[in-house]
Structure formats: C-alpha cells, structure tokens
Motif scaffolding. Structure first.
Motif, PDB file in Angstrom:
ATOM      1  N   ARG A 137       0.859  -1.203   0.000  1.00  0.00           N
ATOM      2  CA  ARG A 137       0.000   0.000   0.000  1.00  0.00           C
ATOM      3  C   ARG A 137       0.885   1.240   0.000  1.00  0.00           C
ATOM      4  O   ARG A 137       2.000   1.203   0.529  1.00  0.00           O
ATOM      5  CB  ARG A 137      -0.857   0.035   1.271  1.00  0.00           C
ATOM      6  CG  ARG A 137      -1.722  -1.163   1.437  1.00  0.00           C
ATOM      7  CD  ARG A 137      -2.716  -1.254   0.343  1.00  0.00           C
ATOM      8  NE  ARG A 137      -3.529  -2.445   0.521  1.00  0.00           N
ATOM      9  CZ  ARG A 137      -4.767  -2.541   0.084  1.00  0.00           C
ATOM     10  NH1 ARG A 137      -5.319  -1.536  -0.550  1.00  0.00           N
ATOM     11  NH2 ARG A 137      -5.436  -3.644   0.260  1.00  0.00           N
ATOM     12  N   TRP A 140      -1.026 -10.350   5.531  1.00  0.00           N
ATOM     13  CA  TRP A 140      -2.235 -10.025   4.768  1.00  0.00           C
ATOM     14  C   TRP A 140      -2.874 -11.306   4.231  1.00  0.00           C
ATOM     15  O   TRP A 140      -4.085 -11.519   4.360  1.00  0.00           O
ATOM     16  CB  TRP A 140      -1.914  -9.065   3.608  1.00  0.00           C
ATOM     17  CG  TRP A 140      -3.100  -8.924   2.719  1.00  0.00           C
ATOM     18  CD1 TRP A 140      -4.196  -8.146   2.938  1.00  0.00           C
ATOM     19  CD2 TRP A 140      -3.362  -9.662   1.526  1.00  0.00           C
ATOM     20  NE1 TRP A 140      -5.123  -8.339   1.942  1.00  0.00           N
ATOM     21  CE2 TRP A 140      -4.636  -9.269   1.061  1.00  0.00           C
ATOM     22  CE3 TRP A 140      -2.642 -10.615   0.802  1.00  0.00           C
ATOM     23  CZ2 TRP A 140      -5.200  -9.789  -0.100  1.00  0.00           C
ATOM     24  CZ3 TRP A 140      -3.208 -11.137  -0.357  1.00  0.00           C
ATOM     25  CH2 TRP A 140      -4.475 -10.722  -0.794  1.00  0.00           C
ATOM     26  N   PHE A 195     -12.990  -2.950   9.101  1.00  0.00           N
ATOM     27  CA  PHE A 195     -14.289  -3.116   8.438  1.00  0.00           C
ATOM     28  C   PHE A 195     -15.116  -1.842   8.577  1.00  0.00           C
ATOM     29  O   PHE A 195     -15.731  -1.376   7.624  1.00  0.00           O
ATOM     30  CB  PHE A 195     -15.101  -4.272   9.045  1.00  0.00           C
ATOM     31  CG  PHE A 195     -14.478  -5.629   8.871  1.00  0.00           C
ATOM     32  CD1 PHE A 195     -13.635  -5.884   7.807  1.00  0.00           C
ATOM     33  CD2 PHE A 195     -14.737  -6.652   9.770  1.00  0.00           C
ATOM     34  CE1 PHE A 195     -13.056  -7.131   7.643  1.00  0.00           C
ATOM     35  CE2 PHE A 195     -14.164  -7.902   9.612  1.00  0.00           C
ATOM     36  CZ  PHE A 195     -13.322  -8.140   8.549  1.00  0.00           C
ATOM     37  N   GLY A 255     -15.772   0.358   5.486  1.00  0.00           N
ATOM     38  CA  GLY A 255     -17.135   0.107   5.035  1.00  0.00           C
ATOM     39  C   GLY A 255     -18.103   1.266   5.187  1.00  0.00           C
ATOM     40  O   GLY A 255     -18.956   1.472   4.320  1.00  0.00           O
ATOM     41  N   ILE A 288      -9.150  -7.089  -3.982  1.00  0.00           N
ATOM     42  CA  ILE A 288     -10.517  -6.639  -4.270  1.00  0.00           C
ATOM     43  C   ILE A 288     -11.293  -6.525  -2.945  1.00  0.00           C
ATOM     44  O   ILE A 288     -11.071  -7.314  -2.019  1.00  0.00           O
ATOM     45  CB  ILE A 288     -11.207  -7.619  -5.255  1.00  0.00           C
ATOM     46  CG1 ILE A 288     -12.531  -7.036  -5.736  1.00  0.00           C
ATOM     47  CG2 ILE A 288     -11.402  -8.991  -4.639  1.00  0.00           C
ATOM     48  CD1 ILE A 288     -13.131  -7.808  -6.913  1.00  0.00           C
ATOM     49  N   CYS A 289     -12.163  -5.523  -2.871  1.00  0.00           N
ATOM     50  CA  CYS A 289     -12.885  -5.242  -1.621  1.00  0.00           C
ATOM     51  C   CYS A 289     -13.520  -6.506  -1.031  1.00  0.00           C
ATOM     52  O   CYS A 289     -14.352  -7.152  -1.674  1.00  0.00           O
ATOM     53  CB  CYS A 289     -13.973  -4.208  -1.911  1.00  0.00           C
ATOM     54  SG  CYS A 289     -14.989  -3.863  -0.484  1.00  0.00           S
ATOM     55  N   GLY A 323     -15.583  -6.557   1.348  1.00  0.00           N
ATOM     56  CA  GLY A 323     -16.948  -6.285   1.812  1.00  0.00           C
ATOM     57  C   GLY A 323     -17.912  -5.936   0.689  1.00  0.00           C
ATOM     58  O   GLY A 323     -18.989  -5.404   0.937  1.00  0.00           O
ATOM     59  N   TYR A 332     -21.429  -7.330   0.858  1.00  0.00           N
ATOM     60  CA  TYR A 332     -22.028  -6.752   2.052  1.00  0.00           C
ATOM     61  C   TYR A 332     -22.539  -5.332   1.724  1.00  0.00           C
ATOM     62  O   TYR A 332     -23.683  -4.959   2.024  1.00  0.00           O
ATOM     63  CB  TYR A 332     -20.919  -6.730   3.077  1.00  0.00           C
ATOM     64  CG  TYR A 332     -21.193  -6.339   4.485  1.00  0.00           C
ATOM     65  CD1 TYR A 332     -22.461  -6.371   5.042  1.00  0.00           C
ATOM     66  CD2 TYR A 332     -20.127  -5.967   5.311  1.00  0.00           C
ATOM     67  CE1 TYR A 332     -22.646  -6.023   6.363  1.00  0.00           C
ATOM     68  CE2 TYR A 332     -20.308  -5.635   6.625  1.00  0.00           C
ATOM     69  CZ  TYR A 332     -21.569  -5.657   7.145  1.00  0.00           C
ATOM     70  OH  TYR A 332     -21.746  -5.312   8.451  1.00  0.00           O
ATOM     71  N   ALA A 333     -21.673  -4.563   1.050  1.00  0.00           N
ATOM     72  CA  ALA A 333     -22.049  -3.185   0.682  1.00  0.00           C
ATOM     73  C   ALA A 333     -23.239  -3.199  -0.277  1.00  0.00           C
ATOM     74  O   ALA A 333     -24.183  -2.408  -0.125  1.00  0.00           O
ATOM     75  CB  ALA A 333     -20.859  -2.484   0.037  1.00  0.00           C
TER      76      ALA A 333
HETATM   77  C1  HEM Z   1     -19.829   0.918  -1.754  1.00  0.00           C
HETATM   78  C2  HEM Z   1     -19.047   0.556  -0.772  1.00  0.00           C
HETATM   79  C3  HEM Z   1     -17.596   0.185  -0.922  1.00  0.00           C
HETATM   80  C4  HEM Z   1     -16.698   0.529  -1.892  1.00  0.00           C
HETATM   81  C5  HEM Z   1     -16.922   1.414  -3.105  1.00  0.00           C
HETATM   82  C6  HEM Z   1     -15.434  -0.097  -1.549  1.00  0.00           C
HETATM   83  C7  HEM Z   1     -14.278  -0.006  -2.307  1.00  0.00           C
HETATM   84  C8  HEM Z   1     -13.097  -0.664  -2.005  1.00  0.00           C
HETATM   85  C9  HEM Z   1     -11.937  -0.647  -2.842  1.00  0.00           C
HETATM   86  C10 HEM Z   1     -11.816   0.123  -4.154  1.00  0.00           C
HETATM   87  C11 HEM Z   1     -10.994  -1.416  -2.236  1.00  0.00           C
HETATM   88  C12 HEM Z   1      -9.642  -1.823  -2.753  1.00  0.00           C
HETATM   89  C13 HEM Z   1      -8.539  -0.877  -2.533  1.00  0.00           C
HETATM   90  C14 HEM Z   1      -7.286  -1.383  -3.191  1.00  0.00           C
HETATM   91  O1  HEM Z   1      -7.273  -2.063  -4.202  1.00  0.00           O
HETATM   92  O2  HEM Z   1      -6.277  -0.985  -2.685  1.00  0.00           O
HETATM   93  C15 HEM Z   1     -11.555  -1.891  -0.994  1.00  0.00           C
HETATM   94  C16 HEM Z   1     -10.875  -2.682  -0.090  1.00  0.00           C
HETATM   95  C17 HEM Z   1     -11.406  -3.079   1.117  1.00  0.00           C
HETATM   96  N1  HEM Z   1     -12.694  -2.889   1.544  1.00  0.00           N
HETATM   97 FE1  HEM Z   1     -14.164  -1.968   0.526  1.00  0.00          FE
HETATM   98  N2  HEM Z   1     -15.596  -0.793  -0.381  1.00  0.00           N
HETATM   99  C18 HEM Z   1     -16.895  -0.668   0.032  1.00  0.00           C
HETATM  100  C19 HEM Z   1     -17.474  -1.232   1.145  1.00  0.00           C
HETATM  101  C20 HEM Z   1     -16.814  -2.021   2.061  1.00  0.00           C
HETATM  102  C21 HEM Z   1     -17.425  -2.651   3.213  1.00  0.00           C
HETATM  103  C22 HEM Z   1     -18.903  -2.576   3.576  1.00  0.00           C
HETATM  104  C23 HEM Z   1     -16.410  -3.277   3.900  1.00  0.00           C
HETATM  105  C24 HEM Z   1     -16.438  -4.107   5.163  1.00  0.00           C
HETATM  106  C25 HEM Z   1     -17.373  -4.333   5.909  1.00  0.00           C
HETATM  107  C26 HEM Z   1     -15.190  -3.058   3.168  1.00  0.00           C
HETATM  108  C27 HEM Z   1     -13.959  -3.527   3.563  1.00  0.00           C
HETATM  109  C28 HEM Z   1     -12.822  -3.456   2.789  1.00  0.00           C
HETATM  110  C29 HEM Z   1     -11.538  -4.022   3.203  1.00  0.00           C
HETATM  111  C30 HEM Z   1     -11.237  -4.714   4.525  1.00  0.00           C
HETATM  112  C31 HEM Z   1     -10.649  -3.795   2.144  1.00  0.00           C
HETATM  113  C32 HEM Z   1      -9.193  -4.230   2.060  1.00  0.00           C
HETATM  114  C33 HEM Z   1      -9.141  -5.576   1.351  1.00  0.00           C
HETATM  115  C34 HEM Z   1      -7.759  -6.144   1.189  1.00  0.00           C
HETATM  116  O3  HEM Z   1      -6.807  -5.412   0.923  1.00  0.00           O
HETATM  117  O4  HEM Z   1      -7.639  -7.361   1.300  1.00  0.00           O
HETATM  118  N3  HEM Z   1     -15.468  -2.296   2.066  1.00  0.00           N
HETATM  119  N4  HEM Z   1     -12.853  -1.440  -0.891  1.00  0.00           N
END
Ligand code: HEM
Length: 502
Positions: free
Chosen positions: A97, A120, A304, A308, A443-444, A446, A449-450
C-alpha cells in the motif's frame, strides 16, 4: 546569511539527488507537469480543489498521455490509466500500500487495508468466510431493521427538504457495527451518541490528513491540534472495542451454556442472541493453530468499520441523488419493486437478487460516481509494469474514476445509463475497466455486504417515498466520496408514497 542559505540548499540538493537518484532517473523518463526543484509539484497539487481534482487528472492525461508523473518533493507519484497497467499493478505481489495508507494505522493498526505479504494473506484467507453468502443472508433482517428506522426518520421530515448524508451515515454505521460486532449503537435515534461522533470525527480527520501533503510527516502532524483531536476520538473507539469484545466473549459463553442447558442467565445488554457476527468469526478463527490476539481482532473490526461505513454512505448518497436526478429511472425501479416484491413481504437476499433493474442501477451509480476514485500501490523493488521498469520507493496511483469514464470503453460515459450493464453490452466490456471495488487479490472483501446494504435501503426508501431533488435544475459537481466529503451534502425531498406495501 544568504551564503549560509545557498550552502544549505546545495547540501540538501546533493543529499536529495544522491538518495533519490534511481527514483529521479525513472521520473525523468515519464512525462508530467513542470516541477520546481526540491518541492516538485506540491504547490500545484495543494492548490487543486477537490471538486476540480478529476478535471485536472483528466487534463493531465490528455496532455501527458496514459502514464504521467507528479513530484511531491522527493516522492515520485506515477498515474496509471490503461487496463493493462491496472491489471499488472493490482496483481503484482511485491507492491504494497502507499505510504499515505500507513497514516491509518492509528485506528486500524496492521489491519487488512494496510498489511501485506504473509500477514495479509493469512488474515484475508481467515476473514473471507465471514463475508460468505450464508452469513450475509443472516445480516439482511438486521440491515432491514435499521432501514425501517431510517424510513421513520425520513417520514418525520414531512416532505420538507433534508440534507440526507447525516441520516445515511448513522444508519449505515448502526447496521455495520451491529452486523460486525453485535452491538446496537443506535446513533440514528441518538444524535449525540459519543461513539458515532468518534467514528465520524476519526474518519474525517484521517481523510483530511491523507489529502494534505503538508501533514504527511508524523513529526509535523504530531504537533498539530488535529493530531490531538484524532487521538482523543480514536481512544473512544478503542475503548468501545474493548468493551464490545469482552461483552461478546461473555455472550458467546452464555449462548454456549444456554444451548447445553447449563445456564439461564439473560444475555448481556445490547447483544443480540444467536446471530453470528463478523466478530464471532474473528474470535473463533485460528491461524496456524493460534487464535487472533485481542489487538488483531480490534484492528480488523475497526478496518471493516473504517473501510465500510464512509464508502457505503457515500454510495447511498449517490443512489438517492440519482433517484432525484433521473425520475424516469426511479419510476422504472418502483415498477420493478411493485411487480417483484409481494405486498408486506420481508426483504430477503433472494428477493433483492430478483430485482434486475435495481442491480443495473446500482452498477451504474458505482461507475458514474466511482466512490473510491483512486487506489495506490508502492513499489518495493525493481518491478515491470506496462513495459516500464520501476525501482523501489515509487507510488503508483490507479485512476479507477478515469477508467470508468473513458469513452474508449464506455459509450457516452458522461451519461447516466443503467442499461449499459445489461448482459449483451456488459460482455463487450474489457476486464480491469469497471472496478468500483478494485480488482486482483485486494478486491474489496466487503463488496457483497455493501451491495446488500445499498439494495436493501434503496428498496425500503422507494417503497415509502418518492425522492425529489430540492432544485431539479441545480447541477452539483458530485464526483466520488472525496468530493462529497468536501461539500455540505445536497438537499432532497422525501414525499410519502401512497403505500405500495400495504
Ligand atoms: C460501496 C461501498 C464500498 C466501496 C466502493 C469499496 C471499495 C473498495 C476498494 C476500491 C478497495 C480496494 C482498494 C485497493 O485495491 O487498494 C476496498 C478494499 C477493502 N474494503 Fe471496501 N468498499 C466498500 C465497502 C466495504 C465494506 C462494507 C467493507 C467491510 C465491511 C469493506 C472492507 C474493505 C476491506 C477490509 C478492504 C481491504 C481488502 C484487502 O486489501 O484485502 N469495504 N474497498
């Protein structure tokens, strides 16, 4: 005096060139705006307003090509725009990151959003089952209850115009905290809730810091009032986490003994019985035969909530804005709900999955407003991306917003057209172009869930209200979460429908 200054500047320049020579040679070969010695493009970047940020990024792209660079003092930032570079960067295991993400560690420690390598990988593998379809199905009734509370709040506005982002933030926070920790925060019904205030303040301050290059250095940041305010808010969240983990461990013990018939004690206050939460998965997870520590659990749950709540709130703001802005789309959605959802039926995941136009609509909202517009990676060694060799210490920014608005891949990208995601058209879309939740191994986690929260709240709102913009002619520059944060929201009118549910 001026001689001392000249000697100082010369020494600083020599040190900088020596330490950063390899980065400097990579940067020299990439096109980008003219940069001042030592400070680079900092001055230019700090003048950019959030609402014109995407325009500037798009202009740079036209001027300098698909890959261009900016200098932040000695730091080299390279912007990637092509699907091929994006795929390579998102799947390259040696990239970590960006340094700026480590500013989040005050809240989320070494949680998934920051960690890399073995930690990770093992945590991601252990946490993924917590988001599987069976568990998400059990979240639906909890989310629906919070949605009903939101509907009650909107009913109380009696058709007058309302700035809706506060309600949405509280509703999404309540839903995510309850489903992830099993704790009822009730911030929607209690506007003075100190935990909700702490979550709100913390993400606001972290965001402010991340978007201000002048606050990048810990040495400077830790001497600001903002740091003191942030530490106080984070302390409130950590205190809550400590209480919740203890309560949850106790509730799980009680539940176990209730099931085995050895106890009749009622469960701890605020803890719902027998519903599995993300926290339960963390409490029962073992990595290489060892349970996660309290600190690791706390970091992942905070991750989260942090990752989130703001994202899903912003996405819901854009959903409601789009409903007001495109009445014909709203009408089509209502017709679909009337046809597919039985009067008075509880909303389950199965029912929500039947709403195909709703799915296309949400996909288009996430494309058009790309809630997370950029994501970054840091090189840790020699890496080839898009045929170009990068050395360690370079930040690569992937322009998710630019890809989603590129006329090469999307017909009339500035038009809001949910049907562009209908099957036939979707098939012509190349991979690594539509990435609202990013792609590759990070990839996200969550995303489903979202989507569940967004679909549930949209249907609940449409079953009860006609959504209108206060001023239909008002054109807001609403682009992404980043800009939403800097605006004072927007006003909508929720006019009660002649009920379609009763
Ligand atoms: C519309 C809602 C959401 C959008 C647009 C979104 C978008 C993203 C994006 C673009 C990334 C990737 C970042 C990267 O590639 O560096 C990401 C990672 C992540 N998101 Fe989401 N997210 C959303 C909702 C959520 C929710 C509801 C949760 C958990 C409850 C969540 C938990 C995470 C976590 C923990 C990561 C890191 C994953 C990893 O690196 O393994 N997100 N999200």
């Amino acid at each position: 005096m001026s001689l001392v200054l000249i000697i100082f500047l010369t020494c600083a320049a020599c040190y900088f060139i020596h330490a950063k020579w390899t980065v400097f040679t990579v940067g020299r070969r990439i096109r980008g705006p003219w940069a001042l010695p030592l400070v680079g493009n900092v001055q230019m970047i700090s003048k950019l307003k959030p609402e014109s940020l995407f325009k500037s990024v798009a202009e740079f792209r036209v001027k300098y090509g698909e890959t261009y660079r900016l200098w932040l003092g000695p730091e080299l930032w390279v912007f990637l725009h092509s699907p091929a570079e994006t795929r390579e960067a998102l799947n390259e295991p040696t990239l970590t990151r960006p340094v700026a993400f480590h500013q989040l560690s005050i809240l989320i420690g070494n949680g998934l959003l920051i960690s890399h390598g073995k930690q990770w990988e093992t945590h991601r593998r252990a946490l993924s089952p917590a988001f599987n379809a069976n568990i998400l199905n059990t979240f639906a009734p909890v989310i629906a209850q919070h949605g009903e509370e939101l509907v009650r709040k909107l009913l109380a506005t009696e058709g007058s115009s309302v700035e809706v982002s506060h309600y949405l933030f509280a509703c999404v926070l309540d839903a995510i905290v309850e489903t992830s920790m099993g704790k009822q925060l009730n911030s929607l019904t209690d506007p003075h809730n100190r935990y909700a205030h702490a979550f709100h303040k913390t993400s606001e301050l972290l965001f402010k810091r991340m978007t201000n290059p002048l606050l990048a250095l810990d040495f400077i940041f830790q001497r600001t009032n903002m740091y003191r305010e942030l530490s106080a808010s984070v302390a409130v969240i950590h205190q809550l986490m400590g209480i919740v983990i203890d309560e949850r461990v106790e509730a799980l013990k009680q539940q176990k003994s209730l099931v085995s018939g050895t106890s009749t004690a009622p469960p701890a206050e605020g803890i719902r019985k027998l519903r599995r939460t993300l926290l339960d998965t963390l409490l029962t997870t073992q990595i290489a035969g060892k349970a996660l520590t309290c600190n690791e659990i706390c970091n992942e749950v905070n991750t989260f909530v942090f990752a989130g709540v703001d994202t899903t709130t912003a996405a819901m703001c854009f959903v409601l804005y789009s409903l007001g802005k495109y009445p014909a789309v709203q009408h089509k959605l209502v017709t679909e709900i009337e046809e597919q959802v039985f009067v008075g039926a509880a909303l389950t995941v199965d029912i929500l999955n039947r709403l195909t136009y709703l799915d296309l609509f949400i996909k288009e909202v996430l494309r058009y407003y790309t809630v997370v517009p950029l994501t970054g990676r840091q090189t840790t060694g020699d890496t080839m991306i898009g045929g170009r060799r990068y050395c360690a210490g370079i930040t690569l920014w992937i322009d998710l917003y630019g890809l989603a608005h590129d006329a090469q891949y999307f017909d009339k990208p500035e038009e809001f057209q949910p049907l562009r995601f209908a099957q036939a058209q979707k098939e012509t879309l190349p991979p690594y172009v539509y990435l609202p939740f990013s792609g590759g191994p990070h990839i996200c986690i969550g995303r489903n869930y979202a989507l569940l929260i967004m679909k549930m709240l949209t249907v609940q709102i449409l079953r009860n209200f006609e959504v209108k913009l206060r001023d239909p002619h008002e054109e807001l520059v609403l682009q992404s979460q980043m800009v939403l944060k800097s605006l004072h929201g927007f006003n909508l009118i929720f006019r009660q429908r002649v009920k379609i549910t009763e």
